[in-house]
Design an enzyme around this catalytic site. Structure first.
Site, PDB file in Angstrom:
ATOM      1  N   GLY A  47      24.775  67.916  64.112  1.00 45.66           N
ATOM      2  CA  GLY A  47      24.172  66.998  63.155  1.00 45.66           C
ATOM      3  C   GLY A  47      23.073  67.589  62.307  1.00 45.66           C
ATOM      4  N   HIS A  84      13.669  71.677  62.106  1.00 47.33           N
ATOM      5  CA  HIS A  84      12.835  70.492  61.970  1.00 47.33           C
ATOM      6  C   HIS A  84      12.976  69.626  63.212  1.00 47.33           C
ATOM      7  CE1 HIS A  84      16.753  69.530  60.148  1.00 47.33           C
ATOM      8  NE2 HIS A  84      16.525  68.251  60.400  1.00 47.33           N
ATOM      9  N   HIS A 131      17.077  74.373  58.243  1.00 43.42           N
ATOM     10  CA  HIS A 131      15.682  74.797  58.409  1.00 43.42           C
ATOM     11  C   HIS A 131      15.198  73.999  59.618  1.00 43.42           C
ATOM     12  CE1 HIS A 131      11.662  75.991  56.479  1.00 43.42           C
ATOM     13  NE2 HIS A 131      11.305  75.273  57.536  1.00 43.42           N
ATOM     14  N   ASN A 159      18.290  69.218  66.000  1.00 43.16           N
ATOM     15  CA  ASN A 159      19.714  69.534  66.059  1.00 43.16           C
ATOM     16  C   ASN A 159      19.902  71.012  65.740  1.00 43.16           C
ATOM     17  OD1 ASN A 159      20.417  66.724  66.391  1.00 43.16           O
ATOM     18  ND2 ASN A 159      19.950  66.473  64.229  1.00 43.16           N
TER      19      ASN A 159
END
Length: 114
Positions: A93, A100, A98, A87
């Protein structure tokens, strides 16, 4: 590293995580609020806010996608399929700022996701 960033602190070993694999520039661990029987997060060790910043470091983007494929294989997801999600921004969302990648599998996935 950002001292306030949850994933930076996990990457630095300051916060424990169920690490399933790691490389020089990335690590993968189990999500603490899994949305599927297999729910892993693949993160870069360095602080990168989101996938929107990968245009300045395409090599890192490639390494992270290779890591996604490696952990999916390690978890036995290739035969039944898996989903990869990232996202960008709060409206999409993103709850931890950071980068991911969610790797989800072990159940049937539906579309659209949300």
């Amino acid at each position: 590293m950002s001292n306030e960033c949850l994933f930076c602190r996990i990457a630095a070993g300051e916060i424990p995580a169920d690490i399933v694999a790691e490389g020089e520039s990335w690590m993968a661990f189990r999500d603490i609020q899994p949305q599927a029987p297999v729910h892993l997060l693949v993160i870069p060790r360095e602080h990168v806010e989101s996938a929107a910043e990968l245009d300045s470091n395409p090599a890192l983007g490639g390494e992270l996608l290779q890591a996604v494929a490696a952990v999916a294989s390690q978890e036995g997801l290739y035969d039944e399929g898996f989903r990869v999600v990232t996202n960008v921004g709060e409206r999409a969302g993103q709850s931890v700022m950071h980068l991911h990648f969610h790797v989800l599998g072990g159940r049937r996935m539906h579309w659209p996701p949300g």
